[in-house]
Design an enzyme around this catalytic site. Sequence first.
Site, short mmCIF file in Angstrom:
data_model
loop_
_atom_site.label_atom_id
_atom_site.label_comp_id
_atom_site.label_asym_id
_atom_site.label_seq_id
_atom_site.Cartn_x
_atom_site.Cartn_y
_atom_site.Cartn_z
N ARG A 1 23.52 15.29 56.52
CA ARG A 1 24.26 16.57 56.37
C ARG A 1 24.81 17.07 57.70
NH1 ARG A 1 19.90 17.89 52.19
NH2 ARG A 1 21.03 16.87 50.50
N GLY B 1 56.82 25.83 54.61
CA GLY B 1 57.16 24.84 53.59
C GLY B 1 56.92 23.42 54.07
N GLU C 1 26.81 14.50 49.67
CA GLU C 1 25.52 14.74 50.34
C GLU C 1 24.95 16.11 49.97
OE1 GLU C 1 24.78 13.15 54.15
OE2 GLU C 1 26.36 11.65 54.00
N TYR D 1 10.37 11.62 40.13
CA TYR D 1 10.73 11.22 41.50
C TYR D 1 9.76 10.18 42.08
CZ TYR D 1 7.15 14.33 43.46
OH TYR D 1 5.97 14.91 43.79
C1 LIG Z 1 34.21 10.84 47.80
C2 LIG Z 1 32.78 10.80 47.44
C3 LIG Z 1 31.91 10.00 48.15
C4 LIG Z 1 30.56 9.93 47.80
N1 LIG Z 1 29.73 9.07 48.46
C5 LIG Z 1 28.46 8.87 48.01
C6 LIG Z 1 27.64 7.85 48.57
O1 LIG Z 1 28.03 7.14 49.51
N2 LIG Z 1 26.41 7.66 48.03
C7 LIG Z 1 25.93 8.40 47.00
O2 LIG Z 1 24.80 8.16 46.58
N3 LIG Z 1 26.68 9.40 46.46
C8 LIG Z 1 27.95 9.64 46.92
N4 LIG Z 1 28.73 10.61 46.36
C9 LIG Z 1 28.21 11.39 45.25
C10 LIG Z 1 27.98 12.85 45.62
O3 LIG Z 1 26.88 12.97 46.44
C11 LIG Z 1 27.86 13.65 44.30
O4 LIG Z 1 29.15 13.68 43.73
C12 LIG Z 1 27.32 15.04 44.54
O5 LIG Z 1 25.99 15.01 44.91
C13 LIG Z 1 27.48 15.94 43.31
O6 LIG Z 1 27.02 15.32 42.17
P1 LIG Z 1 27.94 15.31 40.83
O7 LIG Z 1 29.27 14.82 41.23
O8 LIG Z 1 27.21 14.56 39.78
O9 LIG Z 1 28.07 16.82 40.44
P2 LIG Z 1 27.01 17.67 39.56
O10 LIG Z 1 25.64 17.48 40.08
O11 LIG Z 1 27.26 17.39 38.12
O12 LIG Z 1 27.46 19.15 39.89
C14 LIG Z 1 28.55 19.79 39.21
C15 LIG Z 1 28.56 21.26 39.64
O13 LIG Z 1 27.34 21.89 39.21
C16 LIG Z 1 26.71 22.51 40.32
N5 LIG Z 1 25.25 22.41 40.15
C17 LIG Z 1 24.51 21.35 39.78
N6 LIG Z 1 23.22 21.67 39.74
C18 LIG Z 1 23.13 22.96 40.11
C19 LIG Z 1 22.04 23.86 40.30
N7 LIG Z 1 20.77 23.49 40.11
N8 LIG Z 1 22.32 25.14 40.69
C20 LIG Z 1 23.60 25.53 40.89
N9 LIG Z 1 24.66 24.72 40.75
C21 LIG Z 1 24.42 23.44 40.37
C22 LIG Z 1 27.19 21.73 41.54
O14 LIG Z 1 27.09 22.53 42.72
C23 LIG Z 1 28.63 21.44 41.17
O15 LIG Z 1 29.45 22.54 41.48
C24 LIG Z 1 30.07 10.72 46.73
C25 LIG Z 1 30.96 11.55 46.03
C26 LIG Z 1 32.28 11.59 46.36
C27 LIG Z 1 33.20 12.47 45.56
#
Ligand SMILES: Cc1cc2nc3c(=O)[nH]c(=O)nc-3n(C[C@H](O)[C@H](O)[C@H](O)COP(=O)(O)OP(=O)(O)OC[C@H]3O[C@@H](n4cnc5c(N)ncnc54)[C@H](O)[C@@H]3O)c2cc1C
Length: 393
Positions: free
Chosen positions: A255, A352, A375, A190
């Site tokens: 958030r 419906g 987020e 990070y």
């Molecule tokens: C419509 C849309 C708009 C978005 N807009 C933005 C944006 O403007 N800017 C931006 O940067 N991002 C954006 N995002 C991205 C969004 O923030 C991510 O999709 C989100 O953070 C989840 O990441 P991922 O999709 O990779 O899921 P993953 O991280 O792969 O998660 C998959 C599943 O695993 C679970 N999981 C993962 N790690 C853990 C853990 N340690 N413990 C328990 N459960 C866990 C999650 O809860 C989830 O259910 C957007 C996404 C969407 C769909």
Amino acid sequence: MPEVITAKTDAPKPLVSLTEDEQLFRDNIRQFADEAVRPHVKEMDEKGIFEHSLIEQFFQLGIMGIETPEQYGGGGGTFFEAILAVEELSRVDASAGVVVDVQNTLVNNAFIRWGTEAQKKKYLAKLAADTVGAYALSEAGSGSDAFALSTKAELKGTDYVLNGRKLWITNGKEAGVFVLFATLDASAGYKGITAFVVEKDFPGFTVGKKEDKLGIRASSTCELILEDCKVPKENVLGEPGKGYKIAIETLNEGRIGIGAQMLGVARGAWEFAVKYAQERKQFGQAISNFQGIQFQIAQMATEIEAVRMMVYNAARMKDAGMNFVKEAAMTKLFASQVAERVTSLSLEIYGGYGFTKDYPVEKYFRDSKIGKIYEGTSNMQLSTIAKLVMGGK
Ligand SMILES: Cc1cc2nc3c(=O)[nH]c(=O)nc-3n(C[C@H](O)[C@H](O)[C@H](O)COP(=O)(O)OP(=O)(O)OC[C@H]3O[C@@H](n4cnc5c(N)ncnc54)[C@H](O)[C@@H]3O)c2cc1C
């Protein structure tokens, strides 16, 4: 004789009370959302395209720079006002809500808190006047584990050169300015993450595929491609290696914005459900006469009220300079759960008809789903809350 209660002037105000200015502000946005946004909602959802003239009106209304200080052309307002705007727009259309939410709670916020004077003059002014902003953290391989991102930045002379891809970026199609996170040194974890200000026209920057989504379909969600993208050295936001702090702190505030979006979505669906229940007749009477329906409406109203208090309280805490991290996570978690439940029940009240695209409730149901994902997913909120409450905070 009824007891006469005189309010103590120094007593804390109820959580849901608004100042006169806030009421006026909320009523203006509500009217604008009903009159200007609502007529476009169905078509924007079907086509998956945000009506451009609405964005122009957002700027004219001053809701793209609500907290931006007046000296940079903004409204000089509060975070609470930004939250009211997101709620009222989302009551009509969650996509409109998120355009304004990302602009205010993530992008402007990052510039207000970490921008140099020159960056504020240049970018905050544009973002308040005519330029949409986007916030680019996520990548294909790094979502919840956001700081595992792999977009690289390398200093070459007076420029950083960025290479990599961002995914899921809200406002990607409309934005002119991107707050974009890349790493100077992936092995530093990070501590390598750095925030950059990238303009749409910088060489090596392109907006890629736009996602075809379940909900908030009009809000663009795009891939960003950086191929030897040159970013001037002075476009580092904050300090090199301190981007993680910017990401964490902006998302904490963001958030609450998503909580407000989900509050608006729940309210919008609920209002339609109440109206429909009073009009729809079965067994010779309005279905709202049935206790089964009344109880569902009452349960939903109660949950919406609880969410409203959480959203408003978290926003007031932020404006008061208090630590609101736990409250923001709880707000987003709970608001998205309530939005999903309320929109689902509202759809059921339509029977419906609710399942068809001829009525507005199925869209609210689809739009609600994103609240649990972006987020920080619900699991990530639970993980933050667990850490804080078990640590005694
Ligand atoms: C419509 C849309 C708009 C978005 N807009 C933005 C944006 O403007 N800017 C931006 O940067 N991002 C954006 N995002 C991205 C969004 O923030 C991510 O999709 C989100 O953070 C989840 O990441 P991922 O999709 O990779 O899921 P993953 O991280 O792969 O998660 C998959 C599943 O695993 C679970 N999981 C993962 N790690 C853990 C853990 N340690 N413990 C328990 N459960 C866990 C999650 O809860 C989830 O259910 C957007 C996404 C969407 C769909």
